[in-house]
Design a protein around this motif. Sequence first.
Motif, mmCIF file in Angstrom:
data_model
loop_
_atom_site.group_PDB
_atom_site.id
_atom_site.type_symbol
_atom_site.label_atom_id
_atom_site.label_comp_id
_atom_site.label_asym_id
_atom_site.label_seq_id
_atom_site.Cartn_x
_atom_site.Cartn_y
_atom_site.Cartn_z
ATOM 1 N N THR A 446 51.151 149.858 -23.660
ATOM 2 C CA THR A 446 49.870 150.563 -23.699
ATOM 3 C C THR A 446 49.220 150.464 -25.067
ATOM 4 N N HIS A 447 50.040 150.396 -26.114
ATOM 5 C CA HIS A 447 49.473 150.224 -27.455
ATOM 6 C C HIS A 447 48.690 148.914 -27.548
ATOM 7 N N LEU A 448 49.254 147.840 -26.980
ATOM 8 C CA LEU A 448 48.556 146.550 -27.012
ATOM 9 C C LEU A 448 47.225 146.612 -26.276
ATOM 10 N N LEU A 449 47.190 147.352 -25.181
ATOM 11 C CA LEU A 449 45.968 147.433 -24.390
ATOM 12 C C LEU A 449 44.908 148.285 -25.067
ATOM 13 N N ASP A 450 45.353 149.269 -25.842
ATOM 14 C CA ASP A 450 44.423 150.180 -26.519
ATOM 15 C C ASP A 450 44.073 149.763 -27.942
ATOM 16 N N ALA A 451 44.903 148.903 -28.524
ATOM 17 C CA ALA A 451 44.773 148.614 -29.958
ATOM 18 C C ALA A 451 43.577 147.731 -30.270
#
Length: 593
Positions: A446-451
């Motif tokens: 999720t970090h990759l998708l939000d970052a």
Amino acid sequence: MTIKYRIAANDVNHHLFDVSLTFSADKHQNYTLSLPAWLPGSYMIRDFAKNLISLTAQNQQNQEIALTALDKQRWQLGACSGEITVSYQVFAFDLSVRTAYLDSQRGFFNGSSTFLAVDNLQESPCQLFIECPAAHEHWRVATGMRRAKHTDKYQFGDYIADNYAELIDCPVAIGDFDSFEFQVEGVTHHMVFTSKHYGDRKRIADDVAKLCQHHIDLFGEAPFNEYWFITHLLESGFGGLEHKNSTILQASRFDLPNPQQKDELSEEYKTFLSLCSHEYFHAWNVCRIKPKAFVPYQLNQESYTEQLWAYEGITSYYDDFSLYRANIISFEDYLKILSKAITRVSRGNGQLKQSVKESSFFTWTKFYKQGPDAVNNIVSYYTKGALIALWLDLTIREKSKGRYSLDQLMRELWIHFGRPGIGTEQEDFINIANILCGEDITDAFTHLLDAKAPVDLAPLLKKVGINYTNSKFTKLNSVDTSENQMSAPYLGAHYKTLSLGLQITQVLENSPAAKAGIAVNDVLIAIDGLKMNEKSIQQLASYLPTNNALSCHFFRDDQLLQTDISFIESPTTGVSLSVDNEALSQQWRHILR
């Protein structure tokens, strides 16, 4: 009740299709006619209704029925009963993959830009009669739409669809086109070129068949009985649009392989094969596995989803990787292609200002209506999505100790969502990844998708024997990099060649070009008093020392302007990939079954 459509290319010189639809009306019902505002796979409001001309309706007694415009794409039929015929013309002069085109050489139409829907009857069966133009009796028909029993392949006549959605998902090409067929897993695949070409037909069939076999093997089955690659060949062009059992492609006629050079694998032909691979993969991933927001499609207005990073990004990862896995290109060639993809994301500041979820959601404006600031302020859900797919593939392989990969995730999506026609949520990708990894990677995923930050691929690639190096650019106006070649001076502007000068297409933030006041669409004509073209600017940059202020002349609109500009040393915003450990690299290259 079957709705009967008819289309005829009676006026090729004025680029007009004659279209009609006939249905039986119930006097107790109200009927609204509508045309989609966009079509699946191309996320921008197109307003197809602007091309409709002379819309009328009549009953069985040839009496006119009133049509009241409700908005830009809907009409209300007056009180009516019995058999009703609606007639109109469609202006068709857009040789893209999206709308319709007609001239004396060929015709083409997407149903979404051509066929009105009867809103109350969109689930009714449809029958389409495609009429042969009297002046072009030698023309043929190419479409994935099902043929009626008395209509043979490539013939004009009756075609059928279960409902309106299927009708508009089957684009049609007509003309004196070249076509050939090949078999993959018992499925006939048709390759159609709608205009003149010189390509090696056998080689195209052999190579595309390898890619089709790869994709069918990956998902475990072909979800269609036949498949059509329909390609518009132009002097120059590139694009594609997916459909459930066909695709419309656009390419240069000289992108195809040269039959006089049997062993040549040009960059242009690789790009064409990658395009075929990309659109074919979509037959599973987006045509059938799709976001919940697209089930069903709402084609009268925008449909928003944050998941396009998966549907276009994962597809973009496989389109080139499959060329290697199908033994068409070498692994080293694939790493060069991947290096350029990473470089395209890393060279601009867009990834620092927009996440892939935001890129997906705002595709309707920021991606499909890109302004001159795009390279600096947005990130592509295609390209960065492909990097997240790579991260996901390598992560699953590592966490599962080589038992699973992204292939298995796609197969699970197909079984649980694509085959039964259930739309996905973001969490579905995460949940399947967690199961395959044998541990919870939710936070990292999720970090990759939000970052709004780069995807850190270097550690994962190192574990599979790939050296990741931040590199300088080896050429102006290019994303080519190499850790072993001499770097080129840098302007931070990309351009295309005109008959006079170089037209600026991108200006990177904080670059020498930006600081000099150069803007997109400016036409650069001279630096240091020398006329500029693709060759001379490269030569000048190589001869002069960096950081020297040089006089630069350019046109903005019709006004000649002057500024000072400097070439500087290339920044290390490019990426080079190379094999560092052959044995380890097999952990990524190996296909898991």
